[in-house]
Design an enzyme around this catalytic site. Sequence first.
Site, PDB file in Angstrom:
ATOM      1  N   ASP A 148      51.795  72.490 128.345  1.00 15.58           N
ATOM      2  CA  ASP A 148      53.074  72.576 127.811  1.00 15.58           C
ATOM      3  C   ASP A 148      53.636  72.123 126.665  1.00 15.58           C
ATOM      4  O   ASP A 148      54.384  72.380 125.992  1.00 15.58           O
ATOM      5  CB  ASP A 148      53.991  72.171 129.267  1.00 15.58           C
ATOM      6  CG  ASP A 148      53.783  72.605 130.464  1.00 15.58           C
ATOM      7  OD1 ASP A 148      53.139  73.776 130.382  1.00 15.58           O
ATOM      8  OD2 ASP A 148      54.082  72.161 131.601  1.00 15.58           O
TER       9      ASP A 148
ATOM     10  N   ARG B 132      54.706 101.837 124.668  1.00 22.19           N
ATOM     11  CA  ARG B 132      55.473 100.787 125.801  1.00 22.19           C
ATOM     12  C   ARG B 132      56.082  99.616 125.097  1.00 22.19           C
ATOM     13  O   ARG B 132      55.361  99.311 124.218  1.00 22.19           O
ATOM     14  CB  ARG B 132      54.515 100.805 126.832  1.00 22.19           C
ATOM     15  CG  ARG B 132      54.196 101.867 128.046  1.00 22.19           C
ATOM     16  CD  ARG B 132      53.256 101.441 128.880  1.00 22.19           C
ATOM     17  NE  ARG B 132      53.279 102.510 129.991  1.00 22.19           N
ATOM     18  CZ  ARG B 132      52.112 102.623 130.783  1.00 22.19           C
ATOM     19  NH1 ARG B 132      51.058 101.597 130.488  1.00 22.19           N
ATOM     20  NH2 ARG B 132      52.527 103.592 131.806  1.00 22.19           N
TER      21      ARG B 132
ATOM     22  N   MET C  54      53.195  80.265 130.540  1.00 20.33           N
ATOM     23  CA  MET C  54      53.973  79.006 131.134  1.00 20.33           C
ATOM     24  C   MET C  54      54.498  77.910 130.275  1.00 20.33           C
ATOM     25  O   MET C  54      54.858  78.486 129.106  1.00 20.33           O
ATOM     26  CB  MET C  54      52.682  78.413 131.866  1.00 20.33           C
ATOM     27  CG  MET C  54      52.286  78.742 133.081  1.00 20.33           C
ATOM     28  SD  MET C  54      50.763  77.775 133.693  1.00 20.33           S
ATOM     29  CE  MET C  54      50.801  78.487 135.562  1.00 20.33           C
TER      30      MET C  54
HETATM   31  O1  F6P Z   1      52.605  71.823 133.621  1.00 18.56           O
HETATM   32  C1  F6P Z   1      51.957  72.748 133.481  1.00 18.56           C
HETATM   33  C2  F6P Z   1      52.061  74.077 134.300  1.00 18.56           C
HETATM   34  O2  F6P Z   1      50.981  74.818 134.130  1.00 18.56           O
HETATM   35  C3  F6P Z   1      53.489  74.397 133.921  1.00 18.56           C
HETATM   36  O3  F6P Z   1      53.338  74.991 132.679  1.00 18.56           O
HETATM   37  C4  F6P Z   1      53.818  75.447 135.291  1.00 18.56           C
HETATM   38  O4  F6P Z   1      55.276  75.753 135.232  1.00 18.56           O
HETATM   39  C5  F6P Z   1      53.181  74.526 136.237  1.00 18.56           C
HETATM   40  O5  F6P Z   1      52.281  73.719 135.655  1.00 18.56           O
HETATM   41  C6  F6P Z   1      52.662  75.376 137.279  1.00 18.56           C
HETATM   42  O6  F6P Z   1      52.530  74.488 138.368  1.00 18.56           O
HETATM   43  P1  F6P Z   1      51.237  74.557 139.743  1.00 18.56           P
HETATM   44  O7  F6P Z   1      49.929  74.738 139.124  1.00 18.56           O
HETATM   45  O8  F6P Z   1      51.524  73.634 140.839  1.00 18.56           O
HETATM   46  O9  F6P Z   1      51.711  76.134 140.029  1.00 18.56           O
END
Ligand code: F6P
Length: 391
Positions: free
Chosen positions: A150, A185, A192
């Site tokens: 992130d 399209r 994420m």
């Molecule tokens: O913090 C990393 C991350 O991949 C985020 O981008 C995402 O929202 C979250 O973790 C997903 O978490 P999990 O692996 O618990 O589904």
Amino acid sequence: MASIHPTSSRPKRIGVLTGGGDCPGLNAVLRSVTKHALQAGLDVRGIEDGFLGLIENRVRELRYDDVSGILKLGGTILGTSNKANPLKYATGTDEAGAVIWSDVTDKCFATIEEHGLEALVVLGGDGTMMCAQPFADAGIPVIGVPKTIDNDVIGTELTFGFQSAVEIATEALDRVHSTAESHGRALVVEVMGRNAGWIALRAGVAGGADVILVPEIPFEIEHVVEQIEWRRKLGRRATILCVAEGATQVGGEQIIHAMDPTSPDPVKLGGIGEWVAKAIDERSVVEARAVTLGHVQRGGSPVANDRVLGTQFGAAATQLLLDGKAGRMIAWREGRVTDVPITDPAGGQRTIPADEPLVAAARSCYTTFGDAAPRDLPENKRGRGPRGLLR
Ligand code: F6P
């Protein structure tokens, strides 16, 4: 970075763990921390599954062979957990089904003592840095190494794992371009990032997205549709949208995929990409499809930049311990490796600032963030129509 040299307070045995969600580059850091420590004559212990290994007393020795050849491996050879906060650990449910939270730091201290760990290196995001706090407070030297796809950890401009996720998302955008053009399209790629739009912004720019939606800039679906129609008028059959999982409409709320009550971070985002595609279908003659990249972004081999960053971060973490430092987090600032207080990430999440130059650069290439009508393109500057066979 200073060369290896003993200090009066330097530890003889260090423990290392990977906490929170995994990301490419964790093994590069583990290799670097361990090799640097072995060179300095230290013992290294790997703690399994993040702080869960401290809670459950799962610790093993890391020797040269254990970390040799792992530089390019995805995941983490130690395993990880994003639920094991020793201060707030789910130990069961009560009769009403509510989660019982317990402070299990005493178990962690027992494990630390049993294995003679004199210092800890913790690889993780903001949550992991917070989990390490009780141990730092107790006088155990702790060094944090910031990871997460992130890129939202306060105190560092870059976390390892981010650049790999951006590459994966960029490749996905490249791939949907051709199918979107074949069918005329709109193709939505959801990436994420939690509450930060860094992956969407960077991959969106690299992948030539026409629309980038990020949590920091609330969007109006009407402006998104206007962009698609504007492109159609220019003769562009396809529109590519890169949407961060945390993006919201003006005045709206994030779309939650699931709640995990046993996690200290219970909200699992997801679904905004599908929502945007459906909204386009309802408002435009252009057909839309959505792809959610999900954990593909966290898997596989780290890109070269993350291997290098991980190697630099790991070596710097061990060096801080050799120098007798404690309570620091390795950071990337102004183009070099440095360190900041490990408490810095407690300030929240590092999101895209209003004056981010990459946002301005994207806008100048006619990319919209869904917060305004498409920019004007003078009639006499449109050119001779799209290249290739498609009209
Ligand atoms: O913090 C990393 C991350 O991949 C985020 O981008 C995402 O929202 C979250 O973790 C997903 O978490 P999990 O692996 O618990 O589904």
